[in-house]
Design an enzyme around this catalytic site. Sequence first.
Site, PDB file in Angstrom:
ATOM      1  N   HIS A   1     -61.472  35.860   6.369  1.00 34.17           N
ATOM      2  CA  HIS A   1     -60.614  34.796   6.889  1.00 34.17           C
ATOM      3  C   HIS A   1     -61.405  33.926   7.850  1.00 34.17           C
ATOM      4  O   HIS A   1     -62.529  34.233   8.232  1.00 34.17           O
ATOM      5  CB  HIS A   1     -59.346  35.355   7.571  1.00 34.17           C
ATOM      6  CG  HIS A   1     -59.586  36.028   8.886  1.00 34.17           C
ATOM      7  ND1 HIS A   1     -58.570  36.447   9.707  1.00 34.17           N
ATOM      8  CD2 HIS A   1     -60.730  36.370   9.529  1.00 34.17           C
ATOM      9  CE1 HIS A   1     -59.076  36.998  10.793  1.00 34.17           C
ATOM     10  NE2 HIS A   1     -60.370  36.976  10.707  1.00 34.17           N
TER      11      HIS A   1
ATOM     12  N   CYS B   1     -64.614  32.477  15.479  1.00 33.05           N
ATOM     13  CA  CYS B   1     -63.669  32.805  14.400  1.00 33.05           C
ATOM     14  C   CYS B   1     -63.412  31.619  13.460  1.00 33.05           C
ATOM     15  O   CYS B   1     -62.784  31.785  12.416  1.00 33.05           O
ATOM     16  CB  CYS B   1     -62.334  33.311  14.966  1.00 33.05           C
ATOM     17  SG  CYS B   1     -62.481  34.931  15.715  1.00 33.05           S
TER      18      CYS B   1
ATOM     19  N   HIS C   1     -65.448  34.989   7.948  1.00 33.75           N
ATOM     20  CA  HIS C   1     -66.020  36.318   8.187  1.00 33.75           C
ATOM     21  C   HIS C   1     -65.032  37.361   7.702  1.00 33.75           C
ATOM     22  O   HIS C   1     -63.905  37.025   7.334  1.00 33.75           O
ATOM     23  CB  HIS C   1     -66.325  36.510   9.684  1.00 33.75           C
ATOM     24  CG  HIS C   1     -65.087  36.403  10.536  1.00 33.75           C
ATOM     25  ND1 HIS C   1     -64.552  35.189  10.912  1.00 33.75           N
ATOM     26  CD2 HIS C   1     -64.262  37.351  11.040  1.00 33.75           C
ATOM     27  CE1 HIS C   1     -63.457  35.404  11.632  1.00 33.75           C
ATOM     28  NE2 HIS C   1     -63.253  36.711  11.711  1.00 33.75           N
TER      29      HIS C   1
ATOM     30  N   HIS D   1     -63.150  41.482   7.727  1.00 34.96           N
ATOM     31  CA  HIS D   1     -62.737  42.651   8.506  1.00 34.96           C
ATOM     32  C   HIS D   1     -62.351  43.785   7.564  1.00 34.96           C
ATOM     33  O   HIS D   1     -61.893  43.540   6.448  1.00 34.96           O
ATOM     34  CB  HIS D   1     -61.519  42.330   9.382  1.00 34.96           C
ATOM     35  CG  HIS D   1     -61.791  41.333  10.451  1.00 34.96           C
ATOM     36  ND1 HIS D   1     -62.510  41.632  11.586  1.00 34.96           N
ATOM     37  CD2 HIS D   1     -61.447  40.034  10.563  1.00 34.96           C
ATOM     38  CE1 HIS D   1     -62.591  40.561  12.352  1.00 34.96           C
ATOM     39  NE2 HIS D   1     -61.958  39.565  11.751  1.00 34.96           N
TER      40      HIS D   1
ATOM     41  N   ASP E   1     -56.440  42.774  -0.596  1.00 27.78           N
ATOM     42  CA  ASP E   1     -57.750  43.426  -0.621  1.00 27.78           C
ATOM     43  C   ASP E   1     -58.808  42.575  -1.330  1.00 27.78           C
ATOM     44  O   ASP E   1     -58.571  42.066  -2.430  1.00 27.78           O
ATOM     45  CB  ASP E   1     -57.633  44.783  -1.304  1.00 27.78           C
ATOM     46  CG  ASP E   1     -58.874  45.632  -1.108  1.00 27.78           C
ATOM     47  OD1 ASP E   1     -59.477  45.561  -0.017  1.00 27.78           O
ATOM     48  OD2 ASP E   1     -59.243  46.368  -2.046  1.00 27.78           O
ATOM     49  N   HIS E   2     -59.945  42.438  -0.664  1.00 29.58           N
ATOM     50  CA  HIS E   2     -61.080  41.660  -1.198  1.00 29.58           C
ATOM     51  C   HIS E   2     -60.716  40.212  -1.488  1.00 29.58           C
ATOM     52  O   HIS E   2     -61.198  39.626  -2.457  1.00 29.58           O
ATOM     53  CB  HIS E   2     -61.676  42.351  -2.438  1.00 29.58           C
ATOM     54  CG  HIS E   2     -62.503  43.554  -2.090  1.00 29.58           C
ATOM     55  ND1 HIS E   2     -61.941  44.722  -1.632  1.00 29.58           N
ATOM     56  CD2 HIS E   2     -63.839  43.749  -2.091  1.00 29.58           C
ATOM     57  CE1 HIS E   2     -62.907  45.591  -1.389  1.00 29.58           C
ATOM     58  NE2 HIS E   2     -64.067  45.029  -1.648  1.00 29.58           N
TER      59      HIS E   2
ATOM     60  N   GLU F   1     -57.318  45.096  13.226  1.00 29.26           N
ATOM     61  CA  GLU F   1     -58.342  44.209  12.680  1.00 29.26           C
ATOM     62  C   GLU F   1     -59.713  44.888  12.793  1.00 29.26           C
ATOM     63  O   GLU F   1     -60.544  44.786  11.903  1.00 29.26           O
ATOM     64  CB  GLU F   1     -58.363  42.888  13.449  1.00 29.26           C
ATOM     65  CG  GLU F   1     -59.365  41.908  12.900  1.00 29.26           C
ATOM     66  CD  GLU F   1     -59.419  40.618  13.703  1.00 29.26           C
ATOM     67  OE1 GLU F   1     -58.743  39.661  13.304  1.00 29.26           O
ATOM     68  OE2 GLU F   1     -60.133  40.586  14.714  1.00 29.26           O
TER      69      GLU F   1
HETATM   70 NI    NI Z   1     -61.524  37.652  12.305  1.00 26.62          NI
END
Ligand code: NI
Length: 138
Positions: free
Chosen positions: A14, A33, A37, A39, A77-78, A122
């Site tokens: 995100h 942010c 990137h 998580h 997911d992914h 997160e």
């Molecule tokens: Ni983040």
Amino acid sequence: MVYVTRRAFFCAAHRYYDQSLSSEKNREQFGPCVNTHGHNYELEVTVVGEPDEKTGMVVNLTSLDAIVKKRVIDILDHKNLNVDIEEFKSVVPTTEMIARYAWMRLENCIEGATLYRVRLYEDPTLFVDYYGEGEHAG
Ligand code: NI
């Protein structure tokens, strides 16, 4: 009443970016942010109910796992949340908003028990709790 929590995992990318603001303002507001990137998220789903007299269980865990997988994990997911998930094209995919998204995807979908809380980690330093907007809201 007994509270049961199941944990599930997903990875997603995100960025925090408000299209209505300048790049400079975004960077001021969201810092690093603003860059895309990823998580490794941990999602905890807590349900509440009375244990069934025969099974001793509040909720059938196989069913709960299947619902969480189908309604949330398989969707997120992914994925690149800003790009792949309709809701996050106009809403910044913060931990807060993803937790609320998971709640809305799960509420009223869990047979035999009531969704009590969604907790989303997160990373090890940040988690968010969401209790919905109903009578349990904290
Ligand atoms: Ni983040």
